[in-house]
Design a protein around this motif. Structure first.
Motif, PDB file in Angstrom:
ATOM      1  N   PRO A 316     -14.727  -5.725 -13.539  1.00  0.00           N
ATOM      2  CA  PRO A 316     -13.682  -6.475 -14.252  1.00  0.00           C
ATOM      3  C   PRO A 316     -12.416  -6.569 -13.411  1.00  0.00           C
ATOM      4  O   PRO A 316     -12.129  -5.679 -12.627  1.00  0.00           O
ATOM      5  N   MET A 321     -10.218 -10.763  -2.024  1.00  0.00           N
ATOM      6  CA  MET A 321     -10.456 -11.706  -0.928  1.00  0.00           C
ATOM      7  C   MET A 321     -11.224 -11.034   0.207  1.00  0.00           C
ATOM      8  O   MET A 321     -11.732 -11.687   1.090  1.00  0.00           O
ATOM      9  N   VAL A 322     -11.281  -9.716   0.160  1.00  0.00           N
ATOM     10  CA  VAL A 322     -11.902  -8.961   1.248  1.00  0.00           C
ATOM     11  C   VAL A 322     -13.219  -8.325   0.810  1.00  0.00           C
ATOM     12  O   VAL A 322     -14.187  -8.274   1.549  1.00  0.00           O
ATOM     13  N   MET A 323     -13.232  -7.835  -0.424  1.00  0.00           N
ATOM     14  CA  MET A 323     -14.371  -7.077  -0.913  1.00  0.00           C
ATOM     15  C   MET A 323     -15.070  -7.788  -2.071  1.00  0.00           C
ATOM     16  O   MET A 323     -14.394  -8.356  -2.941  1.00  0.00           O
ATOM     17  N   LYS A 336     -18.266  -1.391  -3.261  1.00  0.00           N
ATOM     18  CA  LYS A 336     -17.531  -2.436  -2.553  1.00  0.00           C
ATOM     19  C   LYS A 336     -18.244  -2.803  -1.259  1.00  0.00           C
ATOM     20  O   LYS A 336     -18.612  -1.891  -0.501  1.00  0.00           O
ATOM     21  N   LYS A 346      -5.705 -13.290   4.989  1.00  0.00           N
ATOM     22  CA  LYS A 346      -6.054 -12.065   5.721  1.00  0.00           C
ATOM     23  C   LYS A 346      -6.239 -12.379   7.208  1.00  0.00           C
ATOM     24  O   LYS A 346      -7.145 -13.123   7.580  1.00  0.00           O
ATOM     25  N   GLU A 416     -16.258   4.055  -4.828  1.00  0.00           N
ATOM     26  CA  GLU A 416     -15.012   4.683  -5.312  1.00  0.00           C
ATOM     27  C   GLU A 416     -15.145   4.958  -6.800  1.00  0.00           C
ATOM     28  O   GLU A 416     -15.902   4.268  -7.490  1.00  0.00           O
ATOM     29  N   ARG A 417     -14.353   5.917  -7.286  1.00  0.00           N
ATOM     30  CA  ARG A 417     -14.307   6.126  -8.727  1.00  0.00           C
ATOM     31  C   ARG A 417     -13.771   4.859  -9.393  1.00  0.00           C
ATOM     32  O   ARG A 417     -12.886   4.196  -8.875  1.00  0.00           O
ATOM     33  N   MET A 419     -11.619   2.907 -12.026  1.00  0.00           N
ATOM     34  CA  MET A 419     -10.439   3.113 -12.869  1.00  0.00           C
ATOM     35  C   MET A 419     -10.204   1.814 -13.638  1.00  0.00           C
ATOM     36  O   MET A 419     -10.887   0.825 -13.397  1.00  0.00           O
ATOM     37  N   LYS A 461      -2.789  -5.305  -9.264  1.00  0.00           N
ATOM     38  CA  LYS A 461      -4.254  -5.321  -9.339  1.00  0.00           C
ATOM     39  C   LYS A 461      -4.901  -4.389  -8.305  1.00  0.00           C
ATOM     40  O   LYS A 461      -6.104  -4.145  -8.362  1.00  0.00           O
ATOM     41  N   ASP A 475      -7.021  -0.161  -2.854  1.00  0.00           N
ATOM     42  CA  ASP A 475      -7.375  -1.275  -1.963  1.00  0.00           C
ATOM     43  C   ASP A 475      -6.714  -1.043  -0.604  1.00  0.00           C
ATOM     44  O   ASP A 475      -5.514  -1.209  -0.452  1.00  0.00           O
ATOM     45  N   ASP A 477      -7.277  -2.422   2.551  1.00  0.00           N
ATOM     46  CA  ASP A 477      -7.440  -3.265   3.736  1.00  0.00           C
ATOM     47  C   ASP A 477      -6.119  -3.648   4.403  1.00  0.00           C
ATOM     48  O   ASP A 477      -6.111  -4.129   5.526  1.00  0.00           O
TER      49      ASP A 477
HETATM   50  N1  ATP Z   1     -11.744   1.813  -7.880  1.00  0.00           N
HETATM   51  C1  ATP Z   1     -11.728   0.721  -8.660  1.00  0.00           C
HETATM   52  N2  ATP Z   1     -11.807   0.837 -10.018  1.00  0.00           N
HETATM   53  C2  ATP Z   1     -11.819  -0.266 -10.810  1.00  0.00           C
HETATM   54  N3  ATP Z   1     -11.772  -1.519 -10.371  1.00  0.00           N
HETATM   55  C3  ATP Z   1     -11.704  -1.708  -9.036  1.00  0.00           C
HETATM   56  C4  ATP Z   1     -11.676  -0.606  -8.118  1.00  0.00           C
HETATM   57  N4  ATP Z   1     -11.614  -1.099  -6.877  1.00  0.00           N
HETATM   58  C5  ATP Z   1     -11.590  -2.446  -7.015  1.00  0.00           C
HETATM   59  N5  ATP Z   1     -11.642  -2.830  -8.310  1.00  0.00           N
HETATM   60  C6  ATP Z   1     -11.636  -4.213  -8.852  1.00  0.00           C
HETATM   61  O1  ATP Z   1     -12.067  -5.096  -7.841  1.00  0.00           O
HETATM   62  C7  ATP Z   1     -11.003  -5.986  -7.472  1.00  0.00           C
HETATM   63  C8  ATP Z   1     -11.016  -6.206  -5.989  1.00  0.00           C
HETATM   64  O2  ATP Z   1     -10.951  -4.955  -5.322  1.00  0.00           O
HETATM   65  P1  ATP Z   1     -10.043  -4.738  -4.024  1.00  0.00           P
HETATM   66  O3  ATP Z   1      -8.627  -4.952  -4.401  1.00  0.00           O
HETATM   67  O4  ATP Z   1     -10.399  -3.449  -3.424  1.00  0.00           O
HETATM   68  O5  ATP Z   1     -10.585  -5.938  -3.148  1.00  0.00           O
HETATM   69  P2  ATP Z   1      -9.882  -6.734  -1.977  1.00  0.00           P
HETATM   70  O6  ATP Z   1     -10.827  -7.770  -1.585  1.00  0.00           O
HETATM   71  O7  ATP Z   1      -9.474  -5.758  -0.933  1.00  0.00           O
HETATM   72  O8  ATP Z   1      -8.594  -7.335  -2.717  1.00  0.00           O
HETATM   73  P3  ATP Z   1      -7.385  -8.123  -2.017  1.00  0.00           P
HETATM   74  O9  ATP Z   1      -7.738  -9.548  -2.102  1.00  0.00           O
HETATM   75  O10 ATP Z   1      -6.206  -7.762  -2.904  1.00  0.00           O
HETATM   76  O11 ATP Z   1      -7.251  -7.583  -0.629  1.00  0.00           O
HETATM   77  C9  ATP Z   1      -9.727  -5.300  -7.966  1.00  0.00           C
HETATM   78  O12 ATP Z   1      -8.720  -6.229  -8.239  1.00  0.00           O
HETATM   79  C10 ATP Z   1     -10.220  -4.624  -9.227  1.00  0.00           C
HETATM   80  O13 ATP Z   1     -10.258  -5.518 -10.306  1.00  0.00           O
END
Ligand code: ATP
Length: 564
Positions: A316, A321-323, A336, A346, A416-417, A419, A461, A475, A477
């Motif tokens: 949820p 944009m990365v993961m 992830k 990025k 990751e845990r 949350m 977020k 996050d 990156d």
């Molecule tokens: N440990 C976590 N617990 C709960 N939800 C998570 C967790 N890690 C990531 N998420 C969910 O996944 C989404 C994307 O994760 P994350 O921010 O790590 O990705 P990203 O691609 O690095 O994002 P960004 O585009 O901000 O760089 C988060 O906005 C969140 O909704």
């Protein structure tokens, strides 16, 4: 020349012993580093200890390759696995040695052989711990001659070394807190026993004494943090008894403790008794055996998959944009995978993302950055992946997956845990909770700064809220060292600005990170200095001077008053 299963098994076990010896040496040094207040060495020893396992696996794997090549001789390896198992029968670190064997084997051979015939997917030790738990790790102190005398003996026995600033005062305060707690919990304060783990737990600038009070029908865990003042004198800082507070001290966003043990399984089982909600994976990691934590995690995950039938689906929240992030609703973790193409703005590649996640793992995470487990070639049953998620995989991470029969293999995965993402939490939180969350978000930023971490992307977020309502970052990156950035005041006229890539303008940070005024105002009411570039520069200067700020893993109101 042919090699026997015996020789092969022993050479892998030798590799494990070298690793464990080095681990022990680094861990044993914690006491001296603490007493000398050598915080720089504390940081580097923690990082080296995390790093060393992979190094030793690499060295042992190379030796194996030199002797038998990478073409697997089935008969030889089936027998080697059997022989290794026999060697572990009474081995005090048997479960770690199993994991080490797996790591070496998996580094040399193909995934097709990763099953119980060749490695220890399931432990053969299960409930058979090769060391009697009771003997190994803790001392008993029956309260027979008054609580003060017993507490004094606890301190004498644990051997922190060093002198106390005011030992009598510490014992009195401990005794008073103890009686307070005894009244709350209805303990008869004179009819009990205190069990204490034989070795203190060291982390950052503190040593912790961990134990439990045992009464006729129950037991109550406790932690006593001991700190050291600028003259090198020790003092007791608190008496922590509530299990949620203990859980936070051992939380997944903290760095690993340094604690000496000959029998980690016994230590971890004692801790499990104190904190039943923590998994074995979390507890092994908390005392520095993070590879064992990974093994236990994977076993828990496989068992969980067998017991449930829900589907893996997108996590949820706002998509990254990365993961590509997904989760199994019945299991409290997220998975992830780095996308094939990093989106949006990025300006870095895949390797930078990996490096930054690893950097955080090795760094002091000060209770504000979730631990990550990194896996290679993880097999998931296809039938447990929702159709939507599989589509998303094909569109975003096609280069990181392959389908083999009824299994999907993910070549590189971070765990990751889970949350509640802070942006989602704020939508349904009441006023009081929003206040508390925005305050804690500000504290999280400050505590990360104090640990020399600049989160880069501070959007709500990218933070989560834990079960204990703590705000934790997840996050990594865009993470950088704070000392690598250049914090600047905004010039009066925009056209005067020449931007460098590492420039940060704190005046704008809150506006970018928290565009919603209703949340931003709450943040700035509690933490106005976050938009003051001078504040950021000051923190940076302190770090450059080698000052490691105190970040306590317990609330300030628990701290004892110091009387001289
Ligand atoms: N440990 C976590 N617990 C709960 N939800 C998570 C967790 N890690 C990531 N998420 C969910 O996944 C989404 C994307 O994760 P994350 O921010 O790590 O990705 P990203 O691609 O690095 O994002 P960004 O585009 O901000 O760089 C988060 O906005 C969140 O909704």
């Amino acid at each position: 020349m042919t090699i026997s299963p015996e020789t092969l098994a022993k050479s892998i076990l030798d590799g494990f012993h070298s690793h464990y010896r080095r681990f022990q040496v680094l861990t044993q040094g914690a006491r001296e580093r603490f007493l000398k207040r050598d915080w720089t060495a504390v940081v580097s020893a923690a990082s080296e200890r995390i790093h060393y396992y992979d190094h030793q696996v690499g060295t042992t794997a190379k030796k194996v390759e030199r002797r038998v090549g990478t073409e697997l001789d089935e008969g030889l390896w089936l027998a080697t696995r059997q022989r290794y198992q026999q060697l572990l029968k009474f081995h005090p670190q048997a479960e770690l040695a199993e994991t080490f064997y797996n790591s070496v084997f998996c580094r040399v051979f193909d995934r097709a052989y990763f099953n119980n015939d060749y490695i220890f997917v399931e432990t053969v030790l299960a409930n058979h711990i090769p060391v009697p738990v009771e003997n190994e790790c803790h001392s008993y102190f029956p309260v027979v001659d008054g609580l003060e005398g017993t507490l004094t003996r606890v301190f004498e026995d644990i051997g922190l070394g060093g002198e106390f600033e005011n030992f009598e005062n510490d014992i009195e305060q401990l005794r008073d807190k103890f009686f307070e707690r005894a009244t709350e919990t209805d303990i008869e304060a004179h009819n009990l026993r205190i069990d204490v783990l034989k070795s203190p737990f060291y982390r950052n600038k503190a040593a912790y004494i961990v134990g439990r009070v045992v009464t006729e029908n129950n037991h109550y865990p406790f932690i006593v943090p001991v700190l050291i003042n600028s003259q090198g004198k020790l003092y007791v800082d608190a008496f922590i008894t509530r299990s949620d507070r203990m859980a936070t001290i051992f939380g997944f966003a903290r760095s690993y403790f340094m604690v000496e043990t000959e029998a980690p399984s016994a230590l971890v089982r004692f801790l499990k008794d104190l904190m039943p909600h923590k998994t074995l994976a979390e507890l092994y990691s908390s005392v520095g055996f993070h590879k064992q934590g990974k093994t236990e995690f994977y076993r828990e995950f496989l068992h969980h998959l067998r017991r449930t039938d829900d589907q893996l689906s997108a996590a949820p929240g706002v998509k990254g944009m990365v993961m590509t992030v997904f989760t199994l609703p019945s299991f409290p973790y997220v998975f992830k995978v780095i996308k094939d193409r990093l989106g949006g703005t990025k300006e870095f590649g895949r390797q930078t993302v990996i490096d930054r996640y690893r950097m955080v793992k090795r760094h002091d995470r000060v209770g504000r950055m979730a631990d990550t487990l990194e896996f290679v070639d993880v097999a998931l049953p296809l039938k447990r992946i929702s159709a939507d998620l599989l589509d998303e995989f094909k569109q975003t991470i096609a280069n990181s997956i392959s389908i083999e029969g009824d299994t999907l293999v993910i070549h590189q995965l971070f765990v990751e845990r889970r949350m509640t993402p802070l942006n989602l939490y704020l939508e349904y939180a009441n006023d009081e909770e929003v206040d508390a969350a925005m305050d804690d978000y500000g504290r999280a930023l400050k505590e990360m700064m104090a640990a020399n971490i600049f989160p880069g992307d501070m959007l709500l977020k990218n933070f989560g809220v834990t079960r204990h309502k703590r705000v934790v970052f997840y996050d990594y990156d865009e993470v950088r060292y704070l000392t690598d950035m250049s914090f600047r005041r905004l010039p009066e006229n925009d056209w005067e600005v020449s931007y460098a890539p590492d420039d940060v303008f704190p005046q704008q940070l809150a506006q970018f990170a928290v565009p919603q005024a209703k949340y931003r105002n709450k943040l700035l009411k509690r933490h106005p200095e976050l938009i003051d570039s001078a504040y950021w520069c000051r923190v940076q200067k302190n770090i450059r001077k080698g000052e490691l700020t105190d970040v306590f893993p317990y609330d300030a109101d628990l701290r004892f008053t110091r009387r001289f």
